[in-house]
Write an enzyme that holds these catalytic residues in place. Structure first.
Site, PDB file in Angstrom:
ATOM      1  N   ASP A 196      -9.841  11.002   9.217  1.00 49.43           N
ATOM      2  CA  ASP A 196      -9.481  10.504   7.642  1.00 49.43           C
ATOM      3  C   ASP A 196     -10.354   9.320   7.603  1.00 49.43           C
ATOM      4  O   ASP A 196      -9.713   8.289   6.979  1.00 49.43           O
ATOM      5  CB  ASP A 196      -8.120  10.369   7.530  1.00 49.43           C
ATOM      6  N   GLY A 224       0.613  -1.288  -0.018  1.00 47.51           N
ATOM      7  CA  GLY A 224      -0.072  -0.220   0.063  1.00 47.51           C
ATOM      8  C   GLY A 224       0.874   1.251   0.104  1.00 47.51           C
ATOM      9  O   GLY A 224       2.049   1.253   0.505  1.00 47.51           O
ATOM     10  N   GLY A 265       2.699   7.361   4.150  1.00 50.24           N
ATOM     11  CA  GLY A 265       3.611   6.082   4.296  1.00 50.24           C
ATOM     12  C   GLY A 265       3.606   5.095   3.446  1.00 50.24           C
ATOM     13  O   GLY A 265       2.699   5.263   2.422  1.00 50.24           O
ATOM     14  N   TYR A 321      -3.435  -7.426   7.861  1.00 48.63           N
ATOM     15  CA  TYR A 321      -4.804  -7.731   7.330  1.00 48.63           C
ATOM     16  C   TYR A 321      -4.652  -8.112   5.632  1.00 48.63           C
ATOM     17  O   TYR A 321      -4.760  -7.368   4.909  1.00 48.63           O
ATOM     18  CB  TYR A 321      -5.732  -6.318   7.381  1.00 48.63           C
ATOM     19  N   ASP A 342      -5.141   3.705  10.271  1.00 50.76           N
ATOM     20  CA  ASP A 342      -4.436   5.021   9.714  1.00 50.76           C
ATOM     21  C   ASP A 342      -4.909   6.034  10.624  1.00 50.76           C
ATOM     22  O   ASP A 342      -5.793   7.095  10.370  1.00 50.76           O
ATOM     23  CB  ASP A 342      -4.878   5.244   8.334  1.00 50.76           C
TER      24      ASP A 342
END
Ligand code: ADP
Ligand code: MG
Ligand code: MG
Length: 370
Positions: free
Chosen positions: A167, A44, A49, A116, A185
């Site tokens: 967010d 991701g 990040g 996950y 996050d």
């Protein structure tokens, strides 16, 4: 070396097996031995990040890597994850935070998390449709996570402040193999109570009011009219607005809600109207001025009890009037009720006009349902 999240034995027990596995990998000073950490695959890339699937002593974990330019986001995310009593089945599992020297000698920062396997909710829904009970369980889980985050909690001498996520998006929800969901996050999250609650006229006012992902920004954020006098409620209401959009994205992929029809392709909220990269100004006009919200599909015109309840819940989350929105706790109850409806009641009972009676949010205008 930084290592947070294992303040007490009690907390440690709550973290579950994989967290304990990582504890075993930690040395006697309680720090994770990064020599045994391998980054295996990029999974991701967010705004701040880069996330890898990794292994720590042969155990699968996720590692979010921040460059030194984003140290601030790292510190914020670490401090939220490190809050007492934050462990919850619907919040991303935190395993530790570390600082080390990158290949170029500059510092880099790592957040170690549970992995996950199904990735983010948005990615999952773009490849899979879901049945009613799965969809309810997924959205209910996210809602439980958010309601818990918003809650101030005292237990013995430990204190968990109320926290705003700031967010909430379908990319910041992660999916386990059993399809249960966690909110993740916390890079932009903020404590709302306790040592440093926000103040009106704070030097951080702009920082308080204008963060998040443009697509999911509430009208009062887009219009610069966030009520900073009651910052705690205002920021929770902003989270719930985005939760409503997340429900819409999820239930549009629910096979039971399109009987006999193909399920529409996955779409992000407002993707049809504004495409993949809506600007702040476009969102200001569409959501702030025109008060536009995602359209309910034709197939949802059917006024079954489940569809009426579902549509009403979304509308009560994304209400233009922030104070009329549901609280996350109330949304959780709504989702719980929806979960109990059988798939039989989802469609074809148009003649059943009995109204669901839910507690209305304070100050909410009553919604007319045909
Ligand atoms: P950013 O703050 O940069 O947005 P995120 O924490 O949201 O970073 O992670 C970015 C993406 O990486 C997520 O949308 C998700 O697809 C993936 N990801 C993050 N953490 C995990 C995890 N623990 N397990 C699996 N995938 C993850
Ligand atoms: Mg993210
Ligand atoms: Mg982030």
């Amino acid at each position: 070396v930084l290592f947070l999240g294992y303040r007490t034995m009690k907390g440690k027990q709550k973290l579950g097996l994989s967290a304990l596995d990582v504890m075993e990998a930690a040395n006697t000073h309680g720090a994770v031995d990064l020599d045994h950490l391998q980054l295996l695959e990029l999974i991701g890339r967010g705004r701040y990040g880069t996330v890898f699937r990794g292994s720590l002593n042969e155990r699968c974990i996720a590692v979010k890597l921040f460059s030194s330019a984003h140290r601030h986001n790292f510190c914020n995310e670490r401090s939220i994850h490190g809050l007492p009593l934050l462990q919850h089945p619907h919040l991303a599992g935190f395993l530790g935070a570390e600082e080390r020297a990158a290949a170029d000698g500059r510092p880099e920062f790592l957040i170690l998390m549970e992995f996950y396997p199904q990735g983010c909710l948005s990615g999952f829904l773009s490849h899979h449709t879901v049945d009613w009970s799965t969809c309810c369980r997924m959205t209910h889980g996210v809602t439980r996570g958010l309601a818990f985050l918003h809650t101030e909690l005292y237990k013995g001498d430990q204190y968990k402040p109320a926290v705003a996520h700031r967010d909430v998006t379908s990319r910041n929800v992660l999916v386990r193999s059993d399809l249960s969901c966690v909110l993740a996050d916390f890079g932009l999250s903020m404590r709302l109570t306790g040592s440093r609650p926000c103040h009106h006229g704070d030097e951080d006012t702009v920082a308080i009011s204008e963060v998040g992902t443009v697509r999911y920004m509430a009208p009062e954020v887009l219009g610069g009219a966030l009520n900073l006098r009651d910052c705690e409620s205002a920021l929770k209401q902003v989270d719930v607005y985005a939760l409503g959009l997340l429900y819409w994205e999820s239930f549009r992929r629910c096979s039971h809600l399109f009987p006999g029809d193909p399920v529409p392709e996955y779409q992000l909220a407002f993707q049809e109207e504004l495409g993949n990269h809506p600007s702040f100004e476009e969102m200001q006009i569409l959501v702030g001025k025109e008060k536009f919200r995602p359209k309910f599909p034709e197939a949802w015109k059917d006024n079954s009890l489940a569809l009426r309840s579902l549509k009403e819940t979304m509308e009560d989350c994304w209400d233009q009037d922030a104070e009329a929105r549901l609280t996350a706790q109330c949304a959780e109850e709504r989702l719980c009720d929806l979960t109990l409806l059988t798939t039989h009641s989802l469609v074809h009972n148009q003649r059943n006009r009995s109204q669901v009676r839910w507690p209305s949010p304070v100050g909410a205008a009553s919604t007319d349902i045909e």
